[in-house]
Design a protein around this motif. Sequence first.
Motif, mmCIF file in Angstrom:
data_model
loop_
_atom_site.group_PDB
_atom_site.id
_atom_site.type_symbol
_atom_site.label_atom_id
_atom_site.label_comp_id
_atom_site.label_asym_id
_atom_site.label_seq_id
_atom_site.Cartn_x
_atom_site.Cartn_y
_atom_site.Cartn_z
ATOM 1 N N ALA A 1 35.851 35.817 43.785
ATOM 2 C CA ALA A 1 34.545 35.349 44.231
ATOM 3 C C ALA A 1 34.226 35.766 45.656
ATOM 4 C CB ALA A 1 34.477 33.827 44.123
ATOM 5 N N THR A 2 35.089 35.445 46.609
ATOM 6 C CA THR A 2 34.718 35.581 48.013
ATOM 7 C C THR A 2 34.380 37.011 48.395
ATOM 8 O OG1 THR A 2 37.069 35.755 48.568
ATOM 9 C CG2 THR A 2 36.055 33.578 48.716
ATOM 10 N N ALA A 3 35.074 37.975 47.841
ATOM 11 C CA ALA A 3 34.850 39.359 48.229
ATOM 12 C C ALA A 3 33.613 39.961 47.582
ATOM 13 C CB ALA A 3 36.069 40.211 47.874
ATOM 14 N N LEU A 4 33.009 39.250 46.641
ATOM 15 C CA LEU A 4 31.927 39.838 45.872
ATOM 16 C C LEU A 4 30.535 39.440 46.352
ATOM 17 C CD1 LEU A 4 33.392 39.377 42.296
ATOM 18 C CD2 LEU A 4 33.439 41.417 43.717
ATOM 19 N N LEU B 1 24.918 30.549 44.670
ATOM 20 C CA LEU B 1 26.224 30.420 44.031
ATOM 21 C C LEU B 1 26.585 31.676 43.251
ATOM 22 C CD1 LEU B 1 28.699 28.795 43.022
ATOM 23 C CD2 LEU B 1 27.233 27.942 41.174
ATOM 24 N N LEU B 2 25.647 32.199 42.486
ATOM 25 C CA LEU B 2 25.949 33.347 41.625
ATOM 26 C C LEU B 2 26.219 34.615 42.422
ATOM 27 C CD1 LEU B 2 23.445 32.799 38.675
ATOM 28 C CD2 LEU B 2 25.859 32.159 38.840
ATOM 29 N N SER B 3 25.804 34.652 43.677
ATOM 30 C CA SER B 3 26.066 35.841 44.484
ATOM 31 C C SER B 3 27.553 36.037 44.739
ATOM 32 C CB SER B 3 25.319 35.749 45.820
ATOM 33 O OG SER B 3 25.886 34.759 46.662
ATOM 34 N N PHE B 4 28.369 35.046 44.411
ATOM 35 C CA PHE B 4 29.808 35.160 44.568
ATOM 36 C C PHE B 4 30.497 35.760 43.343
ATOM 37 C CE2 PHE B 4 28.782 32.103 47.821
ATOM 38 C CZ PHE B 4 29.661 32.398 48.852
ATOM 39 N N ASN C 1 30.573 38.626 39.976
ATOM 40 C CA ASN C 1 30.145 39.901 39.396
ATOM 41 C C ASN C 1 29.602 39.634 37.985
ATOM 42 O OD1 ASN C 1 29.886 42.431 38.281
ATOM 43 N ND2 ASN C 1 31.901 43.153 38.935
ATOM 44 N N PRO C 2 28.317 39.893 37.744
ATOM 45 C CA PRO C 2 27.763 39.600 36.416
ATOM 46 C C PRO C 2 28.312 40.493 35.311
ATOM 47 C CG PRO C 2 26.175 40.792 37.749
ATOM 48 C CD PRO C 2 27.303 40.437 38.665
ATOM 49 N N ALA C 3 29.021 41.534 35.675
ATOM 50 C CA ALA C 3 29.677 42.349 34.653
ATOM 51 C C ALA C 3 30.915 41.652 34.098
ATOM 52 C CB ALA C 3 30.058 43.715 35.223
ATOM 53 N N ASP C 4 31.444 40.682 34.854
ATOM 54 C CA ASP C 4 32.559 39.885 34.345
ATOM 55 C C ASP C 4 32.055 38.930 33.260
ATOM 56 O OD1 ASP C 4 34.519 40.949 35.977
ATOM 57 O OD2 ASP C 4 34.248 39.454 37.556
ATOM 58 N N PRO C 5 32.878 38.596 32.297
ATOM 59 C CA PRO C 5 32.461 37.656 31.236
ATOM 60 C C PRO C 5 32.556 36.215 31.727
ATOM 61 C CG PRO C 5 34.669 38.469 30.807
ATOM 62 C CD PRO C 5 34.199 39.188 32.024
ATOM 63 N N ILE C 6 31.431 35.651 32.161
ATOM 64 C CA ILE C 6 31.421 34.353 32.834
ATOM 65 C C ILE C 6 30.532 33.352 32.092
ATOM 66 C CG2 ILE C 6 30.633 33.175 34.941
ATOM 67 C CD1 ILE C 6 31.489 35.680 36.492
#
Length: 236
Positions: free
Chosen positions: A9-12, A115-118, A120-125
Amino acid sequence: QQQQQQPEATALAAQFPVTPADIVVAVKTTAAFYDTRLKLMRATWADRAPHVLFFSEEDNPAIPTLASGVPNTERGHCGKLQAILQRVYASHPDQPWILVVDDDTHLSLARLARLLSFYNPADPIFLGERYGYGAYTHGYPYITGGGGMVFSRGGIQRWLESECRCSSNEAPDDMVFGMCFNSAGLHIIHNSGFHQAPPKTYSPDLLAHQTVISFHKCLTPSDCAHPSIDYGEQWE
């Protein structure tokens, strides 16, 4: 059961900035609530959303609503959620996030975007308020629907590629999708800002120490009015 690894999360945050325009809001509603729950929801926050779709059992241009293709049910709504995700995934290829809410859920879209800026939407979340079914035996976690269910585009893609589907239109949508994501080893992420109930249910001290994103069961203007959240908060 596959071991889940939480996405970084933090790096993204800087790599994947999110604004409300990156989120499709899909609202589950029915004709009986157009003039009550849905009217209040729209006045409180939903009409400020850049991309909001109201899914019902009918096409009604006066609202406007879109027919989900699934009859309204008194409980569960799994068939409706399944149809919504398939449709929005196909119709909004440029939006990386899909938020599915009930018509009595009130939410700050600006806070959700931050919140979502943390992530990657390519990850399955699959993100929201996480509950558990049979957690001490052979159960699974799931995101409870009332506070809002957030799906990344990557998550929906992985679900579409799987064979996991609703057993009936009345199956519990949040639990079925929790089972689907969990069985595939995908990310089911808890955030304490999502709430399945209205503010009066929670300790004021607890809410004072949270970044509140949503409340549920908001049937009158006063039900979910609370100093911990500004539903009209502007995106900066």
